[in-house]
Design a protein around this motif. Structure first.
Motif, PDB file in Angstrom:
ATOM      1  N   SER A 198      44.525  76.745  12.311  1.00 47.45           N
ATOM      2  CA  SER A 198      45.389  77.709  11.653  1.00 47.45           C
ATOM      3  C   SER A 198      46.795  77.137  12.666  1.00 47.45           C
ATOM      4  O   SER A 198      46.753  76.867  13.676  1.00 47.45           O
ATOM      5  N   THR A 199      47.951  77.577  11.708  1.00 49.01           N
ATOM      6  CA  THR A 199      49.178  77.494  12.281  1.00 49.01           C
ATOM      7  C   THR A 199      49.795  78.535  12.767  1.00 49.01           C
ATOM      8  O   THR A 199      50.861  78.779  13.221  1.00 49.01           O
ATOM      9  N   TYR A 200      49.002  79.750  12.600  1.00 43.85           N
ATOM     10  CA  TYR A 200      49.570  81.161  13.110  1.00 43.85           C
ATOM     11  C   TYR A 200      49.605  81.119  14.455  1.00 43.85           C
ATOM     12  O   TYR A 200      48.835  80.571  15.145  1.00 43.85           O
ATOM     13  N   PRO A 201      50.780  81.672  14.984  1.00 44.94           N
ATOM     14  CA  PRO A 201      50.965  81.867  16.487  1.00 44.94           C
ATOM     15  C   PRO A 201      49.842  82.778  17.118  1.00 44.94           C
ATOM     16  O   PRO A 201      49.417  83.873  16.417  1.00 44.94           O
ATOM     17  N   ALA A 234      45.840  83.591  14.757  1.00 40.25           N
ATOM     18  CA  ALA A 234      45.084  82.449  14.293  1.00 40.25           C
ATOM     19  C   ALA A 234      43.835  82.798  14.221  1.00 40.25           C
ATOM     20  O   ALA A 234      42.910  82.259  13.354  1.00 40.25           O
ATOM     21  N   SER A 283      43.857  83.181   4.109  1.00 36.94           N
ATOM     22  CA  SER A 283      45.226  83.351   4.802  1.00 36.94           C
ATOM     23  C   SER A 283      45.423  84.998   5.057  1.00 36.94           C
ATOM     24  O   SER A 283      44.617  85.666   4.810  1.00 36.94           O
ATOM     25  N   GLY A 306      59.888  71.990  10.882  1.00 32.93           N
ATOM     26  CA  GLY A 306      58.691  72.383  10.976  1.00 32.93           C
ATOM     27  C   GLY A 306      58.616  73.950  10.645  1.00 32.93           C
ATOM     28  O   GLY A 306      59.343  74.451   9.928  1.00 32.93           O
ATOM     29  N   PHE A 307      57.785  74.482  10.988  1.00 35.05           N
ATOM     30  CA  PHE A 307      57.305  76.166  10.552  1.00 35.05           C
ATOM     31  C   PHE A 307      57.880  77.036  11.795  1.00 35.05           C
ATOM     32  O   PHE A 307      57.822  76.565  13.002  1.00 35.05           O
ATOM     33  N   LYS A 308      58.522  78.128  11.486  1.00 34.01           N
ATOM     34  CA  LYS A 308      58.795  79.142  12.448  1.00 34.01           C
ATOM     35  C   LYS A 308      58.366  80.463  12.096  1.00 34.01           C
ATOM     36  O   LYS A 308      58.969  80.887  10.902  1.00 34.01           O
TER      37      LYS A 308
END
Lengths: 159, 159
Positions: free
Chosen positions: B15-18, B22, B56, B141-143
Motif C-alpha cells: 500500500s502507498t498509505y502512510p 497501510a 482501499s 509522486g503522491f502526497k
C-alpha cells in the motif's frame, strides 16, 4: 447510484460501417456500460457475440488504448500472429499505435461475451488490416475512406 | 502478444498509505494487467480481496473516471448511500468529480476478485470520506495530507 442496473441497459446492435460492410456486424450487440454510468474519459462496453459473429472488422487504433476481458463463452482473438482462444477471465491489450490488427470472433456454438475498454480521444485514426480502408474521427464524426484518403469504391461498399 | 499470459503477472500486495493506515490494505493484492500489456492511458488491475479485505480506504477521485466489474465471489460496495452487494458480472461506475466516496469490501468467507479501470492523468486529487485526509498526485509522486493541506498527525498515522 454507482452500481449499474444491468437490466435497464439494453444490448443494441447496428454498425457505423458503410454500405454492405455493416453486414459483418450482424449478430453482434453491446451494452454501453460506461455511458450509462456517466463515464466520459473511456468507453466501457459489454459486447455479446452470437455464434459466428465478429466484434469488428480487424483493425488497430492509433491514439486509443484498448483492453478486453472475456466474461462468458469462448472467443477467438485473431491478429497478425494468428488465432488465440480466449476463455472467461482471459485478457488482451492493444496499446495505441501498435499496428497489430485484431478482432474477436465467436467460433463456438454458444453466445460469448466480453468487456471492452477504449480511451475517448478528440481525434482518432483506425486502420483496417484486411481492407483498403481507414477511419478518421474528429468533432464532426466518423469518416471511412481508402487508405490513401480517397472515397471507398462502389465495389467495396456495394452501392 | 496482445493476449496476456496471466500466469506471468504476479498478484502483489502492499500500500502507498502512510504509517498505520497501510494496515487497512492487508489481504488485498492486485495484478497490474494494463501495465503488463503496455497500456498507458488508463490502468487496469485485477484486485483480489481475501475475506475481510478492502479495496482501499473509502475515497473519490476528482479527475479520474473509475469502473469496476466483479469477476469472482461476492463484494460489498460501500458508498454514501449504504451497502450494495455485487456478484460476478455486476458493474459500478465512479465518474471523476462525483463526491460519493466508495470502496469494495469482502464480507464473505471466500476470496473475491474484481477488475478495476482508472484513467491515468498527470495530476490528481483524491478525497477520503471517513478520514481527515486527501491525496494529491503530480510528477513528483503522491502526497497525503489533511484536508486543509497540513501534515497528517502522529495520531492519524501512528508515528
Amino acid at each position: 447510484m454507482p452500481k449499474l442496473d444491468l437490466s435497464q441497459i439494453p444490448f443494441k446492435g447496428g454498425s457505423t460501417y458503410p454500405g454492405k460492410l455493416a453486414q459483418a456486424m450482424a449478430r453482434r450487440s453491446s451494452q454501453r456500460l460506461g455511458d450509462a454510468g456517466g463515464l466520459t474519459q473511456y468507453g466501457v462496453n459489454m459486447v455479446r457475440l452470437e455464434p459466428g459473429a465478429a466484434s469488428s472488422l480487424r483493425h488497430y487504433h492509433m491514439q486509443q488504448d484498448e483492453f478486453v476481458i472475456v466474461t462468458q463463452g469462448t472467443c477467438t482473438l485473431i491478429d497478425d500472429d494468428g488465432e488465440h482462444t480466449m476463455q472467461p477471465g482471459d485478457c488482451a491489450t492493444f496499446p495505441a499505435g501498435d499496428a497489430n490488427g485484431h478482432h474477436l470472433v465467436n467460433k463456438s456454438d454458444a453466445p460469448a461475451l466480453f468487456l471492452v475498454v477504449g480511451t475517448r480521444t478528440e481525434t482518432e485514426t483506425g486502420h483496417y488490416s484486411d481492407l483498403d480502408m481507414k477511419v478518421t474521427m474528429d468533432a464532426t464524426g466518423f469518416k471511412f475512406t481508402r487508405k490513401d484518403g480517397s472515397p471507398l469504391t462502389a465495389e467495396q461498399i456495394g452501392e
